[in-house]
Design an enzyme around this catalytic site. Sequence first.
Site, PDB file in Angstrom:
ATOM      1  CG  HIS A 125      25.669  34.809  38.240  1.00 11.09           C
ATOM      2  ND1 HIS A 125      26.825  34.087  38.441  1.00 11.09           N
ATOM      3  CD2 HIS A 125      25.887  36.034  38.820  1.00 11.09           C
ATOM      4  CE1 HIS A 125      27.705  34.833  39.115  1.00 11.09           C
ATOM      5  NE2 HIS A 125      27.150  36.005  39.365  1.00 11.09           N
ATOM      6  CB  CYS A 166      31.822  42.430  37.261  1.00 11.86           C
ATOM      7  SG  CYS A 166      30.080  41.942  37.197  1.00 11.86           S
ATOM      8  N   GLY A 174      31.424  41.399  43.059  1.00 16.75           N
ATOM      9  CA  GLY A 174      30.828  42.306  44.025  1.00 16.75           C
ATOM     10  C   GLY A 174      31.852  42.989  44.903  1.00 16.75           C
ATOM     11  CB  CYS A 179      30.446  37.091  40.879  1.00 14.75           C
ATOM     12  SG  CYS A 179      28.932  37.816  41.548  1.00 14.75           S
TER      13      CYS A 179
END
Length: 417
Positions: free
Chosen positions: A373, A403, A405, A117
């Site tokens: 996203h 954040c 993954g 991400c």
Amino acid sequence: MSGAQQRLNQVAQHIGSKKSPSAITEKNPDDVVITCALRSALTKGGKGGFKDTAAADILAGVFKGVIDRSGIDPSLVEDISVGTVLAPGGGATEFRAAALVAGFPESTAVKGLNRQCSSGLQAIVDIANAIKSGMIEVGIGAGVESMTSQYGPGAVTEFSDLLEGHEEAANCKVPMGVLSENMAKDRNISRAVQDAFAASSYQKAVKAQKAGLFNEEIVPLNVKWIDPKTNEEKTITVKADDGIRDGITAESLGKIRPAFAKDGSIHAGNASQISDGAAAVLLMKRSTAERLGQKIIGKFVSASIVGVKPLLMGIGPWKAIPVALEKAGITKDDVDIYEINEAFASQCVWCINELGLPQEKINPKGGAIAFGHPLGCTGARQISTLLTELKRTDKKIGVTSMCVGTGMGMAAVWVAE
């Protein structure tokens, strides 16, 4: 106490201290500056404006937008780094082709990278660092994702027996929805709090969209689109985020069934939307921009990348933001706007509360819950959103964070000009 925990405690103490932000707002010839930051609209995965458009085609359109808006001579761009998560082969082949289609010459190098991400942000930081080191003089950091075409079970790699036999390694494979549900329960983030945060994201995005606040950062793209009712192929202009919904309230979200557990709190309305889109940022040294007559809109100050437990992936911004602030020499109170990715309302709320950040500084135009996203795109998209809003409100300092993954967090500090 571990060395890592001692370091985190020191950083936490630092961000509560009083320091002047004037140093990072000063202008120096060696500053890595931004002269263009824009994005495509973000559209709903599987049914939005880009549902029939390949990721590389969206990216090529954004690249063309950067050339047109900045007026940069494409031959001066030495390297392009593109963040992506789902593209086969890391997107290396099609992203190089997209750059050529957009008008960059064969002398412009291209790479794809994947840090999940934070891929878009990592791509931009890589270019900034290449400029700082003298490896290149002008570059573009970008991000793109077509979750319509590449999201699903096929995106998950099968683990070997060796990895499955290691507890923390095996935890890297736990679906983010499941681990976020468990985190919400463990950290006591109620559904009511999550739904209120999500509703606010929608409401802010609706207000911003109606006021035209996204228009400056979005480059309209003409694409082919197949009407699902008639199967007729049309050419449409995609110029607005199509996932933003009016009339969303905490009460209306409260009626949605939980997605990952019968007694759970996470659902489609308080988690980030599956979306398609691309974004790009043009960077160079201040001295280079002035020599080329490029209009400077902001500068890169610092970045951080940290690791956390895989099952606590969502706490990444909480750990990454203090490190980026320390590197910039400022405190959390010096920041005017925080763009923190809303992967899930649960984790975003927890990070904001633990860092003690005022809600009014968080995602003032809404976030991923409201407009999507696209995994590799978000880190680049946040910068266009942030710099546009800092300029509009006559503010200076911003932070982007997300954040990541498998248990990471990333953050960066920016100054608008």
